[in-house]
Design an enzyme around this catalytic site. Sequence first.
Site, short mmCIF file in Angstrom:
data_model
loop_
_atom_site.label_atom_id
_atom_site.label_comp_id
_atom_site.label_asym_id
_atom_site.label_seq_id
_atom_site.Cartn_x
_atom_site.Cartn_y
_atom_site.Cartn_z
N LYS A 232 -19.53 17.56 9.15
CA LYS A 232 -20.57 17.64 8.12
C LYS A 232 -21.50 16.44 8.24
O LYS A 232 -21.23 15.47 8.95
CB LYS A 232 -19.94 17.67 6.73
N SER B 240 12.85 -3.56 1.34
CA SER B 240 11.69 -3.01 2.05
C SER B 240 11.05 -1.90 1.25
O SER B 240 11.72 -1.00 0.73
CB SER B 240 12.11 -2.48 3.42
N VAL B 241 9.70 -1.96 1.14
CA VAL B 241 8.94 -0.88 0.52
C VAL B 241 8.58 0.18 1.56
O VAL B 241 8.54 1.37 1.26
CB VAL B 241 7.67 -1.43 -0.16
N SER B 242 8.35 -0.24 2.78
CA SER B 242 7.94 0.70 3.84
C SER B 242 9.01 1.75 4.12
O SER B 242 8.69 2.85 4.57
CB SER B 242 7.61 -0.06 5.13
N GLY C 178 -18.32 18.55 -4.67
CA GLY C 178 -19.26 19.22 -3.79
C GLY C 178 -18.73 19.40 -2.38
O GLY C 178 -18.86 20.48 -1.78
N HIS D 10 0.85 -1.19 0.00
CA HIS D 10 0.00 0.00 0.00
C HIS D 10 0.88 1.24 0.00
O HIS D 10 1.52 1.57 1.02
CB HIS D 10 -0.91 -0.02 1.24
#
Length: 298
Positions: free
Chosen positions: A178, A291-293, A211, A130
Amino acid sequence: MAKEISDCIGVPVGDCMVSKFKDGEVRIKLGESVRGANVYVIQPTSTPVNEHLMELLIMVDALKRASAKTICAVIPYYGYARQDRKARARDPITAKLVANLLEKAGATRIICMDLHAGQIQGFFDIPLDHLVGLPILANYFLDKDIDNPVVVSPDMGGVTRARQLAERLGAPLAIIDKRRPDVNVAEVMSIIGDIRGKTAILVDDMIDTGGTIAAGAEALLERGAKGVYACCIHAVLSGAGVERLQNSSIREVVVTNTIALPPEKRIDKIKVLSVAGLIGEAILRIHTRRSVSELFDD
């Protein structure tokens, strides 16, 4: 996107053809051998989402049947992510359905960017990396050196994302409270935090119809903000989204290229930042088993 990523990592784009039969069915033809290869398929499942999803699934199936060693689906924008749980009786969970389809087609790994909900990672029984685009947005605003900034979350659900950006910018945090009386309709109730005399930076994972962001910007200005910027990772911009942003009081809308913007949506107010370098580096790290992190360590 695929060409830009290939330029970043120094590997040419593979030879394949995507076309259609006369009845509209997707046709995939691989123009070179992939036997024993580690293949990365770049495909955001954005509008037209059904067509893009079917192209991805059929491509993965073709690669599996052609004896590719591994097949990593690189999905900068993960379509059907907004239905990630049963909010009402008889609701589908489309984010899980798409995960099942990708696995069944033959994907062995997934790379995504800024999923609408982090729990979608758990819908997969294969490795998923991710990636986070927030540092790219933060570096852009740091270079702009905005006077007296405050980072604003457009709703309670985006507080974690807004806090992370605020920490990177060394700015305070505010939250718009909201309610949603209907789908794609938002009404601002109140603003939590001090925004008077400050330059607000609204941050969200995506801008769809515009919006929420437009209404949030107006509410911030009415309550004393001296200016408003907006930023997001995924520029969906469906319906009258571009028109709403153009007519809003927002100074600039900063987005990334996880979704390709056609020429008619590239208005002067929109600034597009590239994520190709980040995805390319992630692919290199996965391929070399690093490592990607570490890419996101401060």
